[in-house]
Design an enzyme around this catalytic site. Structure first.
Site, PDB file in Angstrom:
ATOM      1  N   ASP A 159      -6.415  -0.419   0.430  1.00 45.23           N
ATOM      2  CA  ASP A 159      -5.247  -0.408   1.304  1.00 45.23           C
ATOM      3  C   ASP A 159      -4.955  -1.875   1.632  1.00 45.23           C
ATOM      4  OD1 ASP A 159      -3.319   0.469   3.276  1.00 45.23           O
ATOM      5  OD2 ASP A 159      -4.816  -0.092   4.768  1.00 45.23           O
ATOM      6  N   LYS A 160      -3.713  -2.205   1.948  1.00 48.97           N
ATOM      7  CA  LYS A 160      -3.380  -3.614   2.228  1.00 48.97           C
ATOM      8  C   LYS A 160      -3.681  -3.996   3.675  1.00 48.97           C
ATOM      9  CE  LYS A 160       0.802  -5.201   3.104  1.00 48.97           C
ATOM     10  NZ  LYS A 160       0.627  -6.080   4.304  1.00 48.97           N
ATOM     11  N   THR A 161      -2.955  -3.382   4.595  1.00 47.73           N
ATOM     12  CA  THR A 161      -3.005  -3.809   5.996  1.00 47.73           C
ATOM     13  C   THR A 161      -4.344  -3.471   6.646  1.00 47.73           C
ATOM     14  OG1 THR A 161      -0.627  -3.428   6.129  1.00 47.73           O
ATOM     15  CG2 THR A 161      -1.815  -3.705   8.205  1.00 47.73           C
ATOM     16  N   THR A 190      -0.037   0.402  -0.695  1.00 47.62           N
ATOM     17  CA  THR A 190       0.474   0.016   0.622  1.00 47.62           C
ATOM     18  C   THR A 190       1.801   0.701   0.928  1.00 47.62           C
ATOM     19  OG1 THR A 190       1.182  -1.856   1.988  1.00 47.62           O
ATOM     20  CG2 THR A 190       1.601  -2.029  -0.365  1.00 47.62           C
ATOM     21  N   LYS A 236      -0.769   8.865  -0.457  1.00 45.24           N
ATOM     22  CA  LYS A 236      -1.851   8.015  -0.948  1.00 45.24           C
ATOM     23  C   LYS A 236      -2.892   8.810  -1.742  1.00 45.24           C
ATOM     24  CE  LYS A 236      -1.533   4.090   2.210  1.00 45.24           C
ATOM     25  NZ  LYS A 236      -2.216   3.223   3.180  1.00 45.24           N
ATOM     26  N   ASP A 250      -8.714   1.514   6.111  1.00 42.50           N
ATOM     27  CA  ASP A 250      -9.131   1.466   7.516  1.00 42.50           C
ATOM     28  C   ASP A 250      -9.402   2.852   8.080  1.00 42.50           C
ATOM     29  OD1 ASP A 250      -6.649   2.572   7.981  1.00 42.50           O
ATOM     30  OD2 ASP A 250      -5.777   0.770   8.846  1.00 42.50           O
ATOM     31  N   ASP A 292      -5.421   6.295   5.861  1.00 45.57           N
ATOM     32  CA  ASP A 292      -6.028   6.430   4.540  1.00 45.57           C
ATOM     33  C   ASP A 292      -7.004   7.598   4.427  1.00 45.57           C
ATOM     34  OD1 ASP A 292      -4.761   3.967   3.777  1.00 45.57           O
ATOM     35  OD2 ASP A 292      -6.281   2.934   4.952  1.00 45.57           O
TER      36      ASP A 292
END
Length: 678
Positions: free
Chosen positions: A374-376, A522, A550, A569, A573
């Site tokens: 995941d990005k953030t 993302t 996702k 996180d 997710d």
């Protein structure tokens, strides 16, 4: 009255939880310590009792040429009495284990040891009281001694492997300084703390509970919990973890989590579950141990039959071969091969801040072909940070521009303001006449100049021109841009974005070097996603993916024939974490992450994904080595014990068999303890 009852209920629940935790910790630790002490005591007492047995045994006197004058009337009965003591006292753990195994219909190593020493004891006793044959009391005594020694060493190894985990429970202080409503401070037991209590923590003290700082600034040493070696700066509004150490200033915290909800309790529970989690390799070892028990009993019977029927040897010789086979085939090392590696790897992972919830998934990590990030909050910090400062006024440097902006934004609660002030480490300027511009920014007077921090929308509304190539480039990045105006003139701009973590680039580089594809998923727009993907040199990325989509993306990647780990996180997710072959949650403080992931990374460090894979590979390698040694040893040893090489003068006595078996177990234990990860 209602609030009082609720508070009492919470306090009672917390007390019960604490007591249960203490009782479990106390009984669990004492149980292992008692077993080690018990085996040690039985070993030394039995070894002392063995000395007269060796001198009184006819066979040993013949072997070492000891004078027969030691033999006297009644010596056989004294030999019987001392041997009986060793059989019942030294052999008790094995006899007790035999009945437990038979009762549970799961014969194993205790069954084999019990059968071996019982055969030797009852046959030798019969000889003392008139049956023709030779006594095996010295073999019985040395067999008990050696097996007690082996168990003592093994229990110490198991305890040593688990010690690092048990230290977690000792992190919490026993008392806390509670701040009362009248401002007085009372020392209370940690067990009596409830949510909402305010606690004062002085420099050098351990923080008694998870909470939020309501007064004061400090730095906190969280190394015992997260592995982060540097003290972490903490200020008002930030969370602190119970068990960490307050390094500098005096702070007041409001308790947010106690008992089973606390960070430490969850870590201990995760570690406990990880140790109890069934390993596929362990299942293999258990099945092998069961069949080895069947083979041992069968081999013993066949050995007895073969020596009596086909060679014409006497019953005493056949019995000796049978006893030796029973001892040498004991699946002790095999039964220890995997559990010891599991215990050691769990201890290593806990020290590194890698909490394993599902051992089967952890073992699968060694075969990963792709890691999805995941990005953030995973690859990036998950909060605003300054990525670029542009000054268009030659009289004002970038540093001065940031000083002006940070001084104004100190008075604002906006996330953009926090991003600017968090990035500023210098000395703030005095601000007069601060005023928030609703939805557009803020302004104030610094050194008799009006300074404004505003959005691009404000410029458009007020027909202010920001047409420079530098500004155009910043606006194309799709990050947040704010402009700084001094006396209504644009002097520069600050670009804020979700900064990439320093460890992300190294993690991607190492993973790609291991032949593992690195992919990002993302919900951000394609421009932002592409920028991050290019900067990290990712193999692929998927942008504008909704949380509900996702998991579908994970399945899509799995259908390409790849073994996939999902790293996130754990909030948005969660479905993807559950769908992946291995779910890895970044940040142990997220409840959803803990519930949905197979592995939790305490440090929120992408490089720990590399550590997980390396540890999984090293752990599996050690398991295989131990299984090969334990099983291979028995395959070679059984024929020797049965007397296959008797014609060449090679025979293994029961005592020699026990010694070699214990040596095998010790080697397996040492090999497990040598598990290391770079």
């Amino acid at each position: 009255m209602q609030n009082h009852n609720h508070s009492e209920h919470t306090r009672n629940t917390n007390n019960e939880s604490h007591k249960m935790s203490e009782e479990h910790k106390h009984s669990h630790g004492n149980h292992h310590a008692h077993m080690v002490a018990d085996f040690k005591k039985r070993f030394w007492i039995s070894i002392i009792a063995t000395i007269p047995i060796l001198f009184l045994s006819p066979m040993l006197r013949e072997i070492f040429g000891i004078s027969s004058e030691l033999k006297f009337n009644g010596s056989a009965y004294i030999l019987f009495i001392i041997s009986s003591f060793i059989f019942f006292y030294g052999g008790w753990p094995f006899l007790k284990g035999f009945f437990t195994e038979i009762k549970s219909k799961n014969p194993g190593m205790m069954t084999l040891i019990a059968v071996a020493i019982s055969t030797a004891y009852f046959y030798s006793s019969a000889v003392v009281f008139g049956v023709s044959g030779k006594v095996f009391f010295w073999e019985l005594a040395t067999l008990v001694d050696i097996m007690l020694l082996g168990h003592w060493i093994e229990m110490k190894s198991v305890m040593g492997a688990s010690k690092a985990l048990e230290e977690l429970a000792k992190l919490m202080p026993s008392t806390a300084n509670k701040l009362n409503e009248d401002g007085s401070i009372t020392e209370v037991k940690t067990a009596d703390i409830v949510n909402g209590d305010k606690l004062v923590i002085k420099p050098g003290e351990k923080i008694p509970a998870d909470g939020e700082i309501v007064k004061g600034d400090t730095s906190v040493n969280e190394s015992m919990l997260t592995g982060e070696s540097k003290p972490v700066s903490k200020s008002q509004g930030e969370e602190v973890i119970g068990g960490s150490i307050n390094s500098e200033g005096s702070i007041t915290i409001e308790v947010k989590k106690t008992g089973k909800d606390s960070f430490i309790s969850k870590v201990i529970e995760l570690v406990k579950n990880a140790q109890e989690s069934k390993s596929k390799t362990q299942d293999t070892a258990n099945r092998a141990a069961f069949w080895l028990t069947i083979i041992a009993i069968s081999a013993g019977a066949i050995t007895m039959f073969a020596w009596l029927v086909f060679t014409g040897n006497d019953f005493v010789f056949a019995l000796e071969r049978t006893v030796t086979v029973m001892v040498i085939t004991c699946p002790h090392a095999l039964g220890l091969a995997v559990p010891l590696v599991v215990a050691v790897s769990t201890a290593i992972s806990a020290k590194k801040g890698l909490l394993i919830r599902n051992r089967a998934a952890f073992e699968a990590a060694r075969n990963l072909n792709a890691v999805i990030f995941d990005k953030t909050g995973t690859l990036t910090e998950g909060k605003f940070g300054i990525s670029k400062i542009v000054s268009v006024d030659n009289s004002i440097s970038d540093d001065q521009l940031l000083t002006y902006a940070a001084s104004i934004e100190t008075y604002s609660e906006h996330p953009i303001a926090k991003g600017i002030t968090d990035s500023f480490k210098g000395k703030l300027l005095n601000v007069d006449s601060f005023e928030a511009i609703a939805g557009k920014g803020a302004k104030g007077v610094i050194e008799k100049k009006e300074v404004m921090i505003v959005s691009p929308g404000y410029l458009k509304e007020n027909n202010l021109s920001a047409d420079t190539d530098k500004f155009d480039e910043m606006l194309k990045d799709s990050n947040t841009v704010v402009f700084i105006l001094i006396d209504n003139k644009i002097v520069g701009a600050i670009e804020l974005g979700d900064n990439i973590k320093g460890e992300s680039k190294e993690a991607v580089r190492v993973l790609k070097g291991m032949g593992i594809k690195c992919i990002m998923i993302t919900g951000d727009n394609k421009q932002v996603a592409k920028k991050v993907a290019d900067e990290l040199d990712l193999d692929d990325y998927y942008a504008e993916v909704l949380p509900s989509e996702k998991a579908d993306k994970v399945n899509e990647i799995k259908k390409q024939g790849l073994k996939v780990a999902m790293t996130g996180d754990g909030v948005n997710d969660a479905p993807a974490l559950a769908t992946a072959d291995v779910g890895i949650a970044i940040g142990a403080g997220t409840d959803v992450a803990i519930e949905s992931a197979d592995i939790v990374l305490v440090n929120s460090n992408p490089l720990d994904v590399v550590s997980i894979i390396k540890l999984a590979k090293a752990t599996y390698s050690k398991m295989v080595q131990n299984l090969i040694w334990a099983a291979g040893y028995n395959i070679v040893a059984i024929p020797l014990a049965a007397g296959v090489l008797y014609s060449y003068g090679i025979l293994l006595s029961p005592a020699a068999g026990a010694l070699l078996m214990s040596l095998s177990t010790v080697i397996v234990a040492i090999n497990a303890k040598l598990l290391k990860v770079d």
